[in-house]
Design an enzyme around this catalytic site. Structure first.
Site, PDB file in Angstrom:
ATOM      1  N   ASP A   1      29.284  15.088  10.957  1.00  0.00           N
ATOM      2  CA  ASP A   1      27.838  15.210  10.802  1.00  0.00           C
ATOM      3  C   ASP A   1      27.476  15.891   9.489  1.00  0.00           C
ATOM      4  O   ASP A   1      27.753  17.074   9.296  1.00  0.00           O
ATOM      5  CB  ASP A   1      27.264  16.040  11.964  1.00  0.00           C
ATOM      6  CG  ASP A   1      25.750  16.119  11.912  1.00  0.00           C
ATOM      7  OD1 ASP A   1      25.106  15.155  12.361  1.00  0.00           O
ATOM      8  OD2 ASP A   1      25.214  17.126  11.403  1.00  0.00           O
TER       9      ASP A   1
ATOM     10  N   TYR B   1      22.374  18.962   3.113  1.00  0.00           N
ATOM     11  CA  TYR B   1      23.496  19.914   3.141  1.00  0.00           C
ATOM     12  C   TYR B   1      24.162  19.995   1.760  1.00  0.00           C
ATOM     13  O   TYR B   1      24.957  20.893   1.511  1.00  0.00           O
ATOM     14  CB  TYR B   1      24.550  19.528   4.186  1.00  0.00           C
ATOM     15  CG  TYR B   1      24.043  19.527   5.619  1.00  0.00           C
ATOM     16  CD1 TYR B   1      22.793  20.013   5.951  1.00  0.00           C
ATOM     17  CD2 TYR B   1      24.845  19.036   6.651  1.00  0.00           C
ATOM     18  CE1 TYR B   1      22.337  20.000   7.256  1.00  0.00           C
ATOM     19  CE2 TYR B   1      24.404  19.030   7.962  1.00  0.00           C
ATOM     20  CZ  TYR B   1      23.137  19.500   8.259  1.00  0.00           C
ATOM     21  OH  TYR B   1      22.702  19.484   9.561  1.00  0.00           O
TER      22      TYR B   1
ATOM     23  N   LYS C   1      21.543  12.212   7.119  1.00  0.00           N
ATOM     24  CA  LYS C   1      20.146  12.361   7.548  1.00  0.00           C
ATOM     25  C   LYS C   1      19.180  12.314   6.364  1.00  0.00           C
ATOM     26  O   LYS C   1      19.486  12.840   5.286  1.00  0.00           O
ATOM     27  CB  LYS C   1      19.958  13.696   8.290  1.00  0.00           C
ATOM     28  CG  LYS C   1      21.031  14.001   9.329  1.00  0.00           C
ATOM     29  CD  LYS C   1      20.710  15.224  10.172  1.00  0.00           C
ATOM     30  CE  LYS C   1      21.926  15.665  10.984  1.00  0.00           C
ATOM     31  NZ  LYS C   1      22.849  16.555  10.276  1.00  0.00           N
TER      32      LYS C   1
ATOM     33  N   HIS D   1      15.897  13.550   9.636  1.00  0.00           N
ATOM     34  CA  HIS D   1      16.382  14.918   9.865  1.00  0.00           C
ATOM     35  C   HIS D   1      15.367  15.768  10.638  1.00  0.00           C
ATOM     36  O   HIS D   1      15.712  16.428  11.613  1.00  0.00           O
ATOM     37  CB  HIS D   1      16.715  15.569   8.515  1.00  0.00           C
ATOM     38  CG  HIS D   1      17.633  16.739   8.604  1.00  0.00           C
ATOM     39  ND1 HIS D   1      18.501  17.078   7.600  1.00  0.00           N
ATOM     40  CD2 HIS D   1      17.832  17.659   9.569  1.00  0.00           C
ATOM     41  CE1 HIS D   1      19.185  18.157   7.948  1.00  0.00           C
ATOM     42  NE2 HIS D   1      18.787  18.531   9.144  1.00  0.00           N
TER      43      HIS D   1
END
Ligand SMILES: NC(=O)C1=CN([C@@H]2O[C@H](COP(=O)(O)OP(=O)(O)OC[C@H]3O[C@@H](n4cnc5c(N)ncnc54)[C@H](OP(=O)(O)O)[C@@H]3O)[C@@H](O)[C@H]2O)C=CC1
Ligand SMILES: O=C(O)C(=O)[C@@H](O)[C@H](O)C(=O)CO
Length: 276
Positions: free
Chosen positions: A45, A50, A75, A108
Site C-alpha cells: 500500500d 507518501y 492513491k 485517498h
C-alpha cells in the site's frame, strides 16, 4: 507464508493482509519492501502523497517474485481531484511506480469541500476500461459519499480503506460495506502502536493464546473480514504481523477487543478533514 485472499466484487482478489508503506523511504525503505515480499507480503500500500512510489518501484524491480503475483495500491491526492487532473496524476504515479498497470487505485481522501470526487471517480472508471488499473476503490469515504458515487456513476468501489482498529471498529460503516459487497481495508490497524498493544484485554488474551499483542489485534481484523495493512520497518515484526492465519478468536474475544472503542485516533473525520 502468504496471506489467503478474498474475492473482490469485480472478480479480482485481494490478500487478507498487506504491508503499509507510509514512512518506508529511501534505501532502507527499498530493503524493507524487498524483504517484506520475500517474507510473503503480496499487497503493498503506497500513495502519491507518501512520496515513496519510486521506492516501491525499486523494491518490485529487485524482488524475485513475479510482478503479476503482487497487488500494488496507490492513491490519488486531494489536490489532483477532477476528471482531467486524475488522468495526469495517475500517469505520474504509474510512471514513478514503473508499472504497466496499477492493481488497485484509490481516491485517498474525499475532500468534500472541493466537491470533485465524483469527477475523479468517472476518470478512474475510464482508467479501468483502458486496462491500466485493475481495480478501483476509495479511502476515507463515508456512507453518503459512497452512495453518491454509486448513484451518479453506477460503479461501486471494490474497497474502502478507512481508519479502523480496536479503538475505532467502524461497525456501522462495515455493515454498509457488507450490504454492497465493498471490502473494508483497515488503515493504522495497530492504532499506530500507541497504547493499544498494552491494553490489559489485549495483553491478557494474547498471553492466553500464546501470540503477541500485535498478532491478536491483526487477527481481530481478520475475524472482522477487514484487510489490515500494518506498517513495519522491522523484519521480525513484519513476520510476526503476517503470521496470524494459524489461530482464531472466539466471538466473545472479538467482542471484548471491540469494546475498547473510543473513537478516531486524531481529527481525520472525512466530512471535515481536507488532505491535499
Ligand atoms: N488511506 C489513508 O488515509 C491512510 C492509510 N494509511 C496506510 O496504513 C498503513 C499502516 O498505518 P500506520 O499509520 O503506519 O499505523 P500501524 O497501525 O500500521 O502502526 C505502525 C506502527 O506500529 C509499529 N509496529 C508494527 N508492527 C508492530 C508489532 N508487531 N509490534 C509492535 N509495534 C509494531 C511500527 O513500528 P516499526 O516500523 O518500528 O515496526 C509503527 O510505529 C500506512 O503505512 C499506510 O500505508 C495510514 C494512514 C492513513
Ligand atoms: O497515511 C496516509 O495515507 C494519510 O492520509 C496520512 O496523511 C494520515 O492522514 C496521517 O498520518 C495524518 O497524521
Amino acid at each position: 507464508m502468504t496471506a489467503p485472499v478474498y474475492a473482490l466484487r469485480d472478480g479480482n482478489s485481494i490478500p487478507a493482509l498487506g504491508l503499509g508503506t507510509y514512512g518506508l523511504d529511501d534505501k532502507a525503505g527499498v530493503a524493507a519492501i524487498v524483504d517484506a515480499i520475500d517474507e510473503g507480503y503480496r499487497l503493498i500500500d503506497t500513495a502519491y502523497n507518501y512520496g515513496n512510489e519510486g521506492v516501491v518501484a525499486e523494491a518490485v524491480r529487485r524482488s524475485p517474485v513475479d510482478r503479476s503475483d503482487l497487488m500494488i495500491t496507490t492513491k490519488l491526492p486531494g489536490r489532483h481531484h477532477g476528471f482531467d487532473e486524475t488522468f495526469a496524476s495517475f500517469e505520474q504515479s504509474r510512471s514513478r511506480l514503473d508499472l504497466d498497470w496499477v492493481d488497485l487505485y484509490l481516491i485517498h481522501w474525499p475532500n468534500p469541500r472541493i466537491d470533485k470526487y465524483v469527477d475523479s471517480w468517472r476518470a478512474m472508471i475510464k482508467l479501468l476500461e483502458r486496462g491500466v488499473v485493475r481495480s478501483i476503490g476509495v479511502s476515507n469515504f463515508t456512507e453518503p459519499m459512497l452512495q453518491r458515487l454509486i448513484d451518479e456513476t453506477g460503479v461501486v468501489p471494490v474497497v474502502n480503506q478507512v481508519e479502523l482498529h480496536p479503538y475505532f471498529p467502524q461497525a456501522p460503516l462495515r455493515a454498509f460495506h457488507a450490504e454492497l459487497g465493498i471490502r473494508t481495508e483497515s488503515w493504522s490497524p495497530l492504532a499506530k502502536r500507541s497504547e493499544l498493544l498494552a491494553e490489559p484485554v489485549v495483553t491478557g488474551l494474547a498471553a492466553g493464546l500464546g501470540v503477541t499483542p500485535a498478532q491478536l489485534v491483526l487477527r481481530w481484523h481478520v475475524e472482522l473480514g477487514t484487510v489490515p495493512i500494518p506498517k513495519s520497518a522491522d523484519a521480525a515484526r513484519r513476520r510476526e504481523n503476517l503470521d496470524v492465519f494459524g489461530f482464531s478468536l472466539a466471538p466473545e474475544h472479538v467482542e471484548a477487543i471491540s469494546s475498547l472503542e473510543r473513537g478516531r485516533l486524531w481529527g481525520g473525520d472525512p466530512d471535515t478533514h481536507e488532505e491535499m
